[in-house]
Design a protein around this motif. Structure first.
Motif, PDB file in Angstrom:
ATOM      1  N   SER A   1       0.849  -1.190   0.000  1.00  0.00           N
ATOM      2  CA  SER A   1       0.000   0.000   0.000  1.00  0.00           C
ATOM      3  C   SER A   1       0.883   1.238   0.000  1.00  0.00           C
ATOM      4  CB  SER A   1      -0.908   0.017   1.231  1.00  0.00           C
ATOM      5  OG  SER A   1      -1.603   1.248   1.327  1.00  0.00           O
ATOM      6  N   TYR A   2       0.565   2.174  -0.865  1.00  0.00           N
ATOM      7  CA  TYR A   2       1.320   3.433  -0.889  1.00  0.00           C
ATOM      8  C   TYR A   2       1.134   4.202   0.414  1.00  0.00           C
ATOM      9  CZ  TYR A   2       1.578   2.474  -5.912  1.00  0.00           C
ATOM     10  OH  TYR A   2       1.814   1.888  -7.131  1.00  0.00           O
ATOM     11  N   GLY A   3      -0.002   3.983   1.080  1.00  0.00           N
ATOM     12  CA  GLY A   3      -0.276   4.670   2.334  1.00  0.00           C
ATOM     13  C   GLY A   3       0.515   4.145   3.514  1.00  0.00           C
TER      14      GLY A   3
ATOM     15  N   LEU B   1       1.021   7.948  15.637  1.00  0.00           N
ATOM     16  CA  LEU B   1       0.176   9.146  15.526  1.00  0.00           C
ATOM     17  C   LEU B   1       0.736  10.120  14.499  1.00  0.00           C
ATOM     18  CD1 LEU B   1      -0.778   9.835  19.250  1.00  0.00           C
ATOM     19  CD2 LEU B   1      -2.383   9.440  17.373  1.00  0.00           C
ATOM     20  N   VAL B   2       2.031  10.338  14.528  1.00  0.00           N
ATOM     21  CA  VAL B   2       2.663  11.244  13.566  1.00  0.00           C
ATOM     22  C   VAL B   2       2.466  10.720  12.146  1.00  0.00           C
ATOM     23  CG1 VAL B   2       4.881  12.145  12.751  1.00  0.00           C
ATOM     24  CG2 VAL B   2       4.336  12.198  15.189  1.00  0.00           C
TER      25      VAL B   2
ATOM     26  N   ALA C   1       0.480  12.643   9.152  1.00  0.00           N
ATOM     27  CA  ALA C   1       1.122  12.943   7.872  1.00  0.00           C
ATOM     28  C   ALA C   1       0.235  12.515   6.711  1.00  0.00           C
ATOM     29  CB  ALA C   1       2.482  12.247   7.794  1.00  0.00           C
ATOM     30  N   LEU C   2      -0.348  11.334   6.806  1.00  0.00           N
ATOM     31  CA  LEU C   2      -1.261  10.871   5.766  1.00  0.00           C
ATOM     32  C   LEU C   2      -2.507  11.738   5.691  1.00  0.00           C
ATOM     33  CD1 LEU C   2      -1.364   6.955   5.858  1.00  0.00           C
ATOM     34  CD2 LEU C   2      -0.747   8.416   3.929  1.00  0.00           C
ATOM     35  N   ASP C   3      -3.022  12.100   6.851  1.00  0.00           N
ATOM     36  CA  ASP C   3      -4.239  12.900   6.909  1.00  0.00           C
ATOM     37  C   ASP C   3      -4.030  14.258   6.249  1.00  0.00           C
ATOM     38  OD1 ASP C   3      -6.872  13.432   7.580  1.00  0.00           O
ATOM     39  OD2 ASP C   3      -6.368  14.221   9.557  1.00  0.00           O
TER      40      ASP C   3
END
Length: 441
Positions: free
Chosen positions: A278-280, A383-384, A388-390
């Protein structure tokens, strides 16, 4: 002691407890407000026609009346709350791991079969198994043409690198074809993250902390989407990558450099596979970096892990799939998808509301309490990574599955809230999510 003295002592005790109680209350109110506002704002946007592809925003699902078939999961969850903490505290550590893994499997499976069954999500025409006929008997040829033929594939395949399809193709090549076998693989590997994360916690904060974490890992609300989203498989792969890294570090510190390097290479292969699943999951790699520093993984083990990860990249490149090209092609498909039109600002906030649901109220309370530095570090890293994704904006909705690999690590904070009432709160949250939400995963 006189009555006056007793009253004064009681008041003093209440005063001494009040700071912690206030932090607990604030954490719970914050958690509840985050979830409530996410749903309220989502309902307004849906009514206005701004959100048309999500019927229960911020979740990608529909509201339903809880079915009677959920009752076995509720009964099992209640029994697990009563007995699992004592078992994980008293049994030998290996047996505690096995019991917790079995509990996670049972809880997750019972939740899944209360809806449409264990394998139903993987029968959807937009899921990974739908593309297996296109792979045929030539997986390397399919891999080499993956980027070029990306627009031809189902939605989930277009949004991910090719490795998930190759995993399911390998399973079918072993004679285990069909959605049920794929679902069993997903659940077995996803639930095994319970064991892998506990092993990591033991190296970071000691066995006692790992034992405390086991019930919360086994009964996490995220179990609703562990069965049966491929992201649960990703979660298991990532968790074992981190666990092998710290186990290699342990062997290396004891002078067993060769064994440690072997564990490290295995960790590198698993962690190096994550961007191809997954890229995520690229931000996920912050977790093993933080864990390696916190656990003081020897240089030789870390270098072996880097070599293992590099080997994965080299193998895919040699087979004709270049990761940067895959990212660009997937981004183009994403930009043309209706999901890209979802409002950024709403999901910037609401995605965190979904994370709150996956991790449960006990995690919110645990985040407000002190705990071992190693546990705190890995929770902070997860969490970080999520933030970052968000902020990137590429995760606009449907994050209930995307957050699963991160939610399991963040959920470690729940273990800082001892007592059955918080474990009960986690089970209630998972039961409500499964009962009230009809999810495609």
């Amino acid at each position: 002691m006189s009555a006056t003295e007793a009253t004064g002592a009681a008041r003093g005790a209440r005063a001494a407890r009040s700071p912690r109680d206030r932090r607990t209350a604030r954490a719970l109110w914050t958690w509840a407000l985050l979830v409530a506002v996410s749903f309220a704002a989502g309902a307004i946007l849906h009514a206005l026609g701004v959100l048309t592809i999500d019927h229960l925003p911020p979740l990608h699902g529909h509201f339903r009346v809880p079915p009677l078939t959920l009752l076995p999961a509720i009964v099992f969850g209640g029994a697990a709350v009563l007995f699992l903490p004592a078992l994980t505290a008293r049994l030998g550590f290996r047996r505690a791991l096995l019991v917790s893994y079995g509990c996670a499997l049972a809880w997750t499976t019972l939740l899944a079969i209360s809806a449409d069954g264990l394998s139903a999500p993987l029968t959807h025409p937009q899921e990974y198994p739908a593309v297996l006929p296109m792979v045929g008997d030539d997986p390397l040829g399919w891999l080499a043409s993956f980027t070029r033929r990306l627009p031809e594939y189902p939605t989930h395949v277009r949004g991910h690198p090719p490795l998930p399809v190759l995993v399911l193709w390998s399973l079918a090549a072993l004679g285990l074809s069909g959605p049920l076998w794929a679902a069993l693989l997903v659940v077995a590997v996803g639930c095994s993250a319970t064991v892998a994360i506990a092993l990591t916690v033991r190296e970071l904060a000691g066995e006692r902390a790992a034992r405390r974490a086991l019930p919360y890992l086994a009964l996490t609300p995220a179990s609703v989407w562990i069965a049966t989203s491929m992201d649960a498989f990703f979660a298991g792969v990532g968790a074992w990558g981190v666990a092998l890294l710290v186990l290699g570090g342990r062997a290396g510190r004891r002078g067993r450099i060769a064994r440690g390097a072997g564990w490290g290479a295995g960790a590198g292969v698993l962690l190096g596979a994550l961007p191809y699943l997954s890229y995520g999951l690229v931000p996920y790699l912050l977790i093993p970096v933080v864990v390696a520093v916190a656990a003081r993984v020897p240089r030789e083990v870390a270098l072996a892990a880097l070599a293992g990860a590099s080997a994965v990249t080299a193998a895919f490149a040699a087979a004709g799939f270049l990761w940067p090209s895959g990212v660009l092609a997937t981004h183009a498909e994403w930009a043309a998808d209706p999901g890209a039109a979802r409002p950024y600002l709403y999901f910037l906030f609401a995605n965190l509301g979904v994370l709150a649901m996956l991790t449960g109220p006990a995690t919110a309370v645990g985040l407000a309490r002190p705990g071992p530095g190693g546990v705190r570090a890995v929770v902070a890293a997860a969490l970080v990574a999520v933030l970052a994704l968000d902020v990137s904006g590429v995760t606009r909705g449907e994050v209930e599955r995307i957050w699963v690999p991160y939610a399991l690590w963040i959920g470690l904070a729940a273990s800082l809230t001892p007592g059955r009432r918080w474990l009960t709160a986690q089970v209630v949250t998972g039961s409500l999510l499964q009962g009230l939400v009809l999810s495609p995963w």
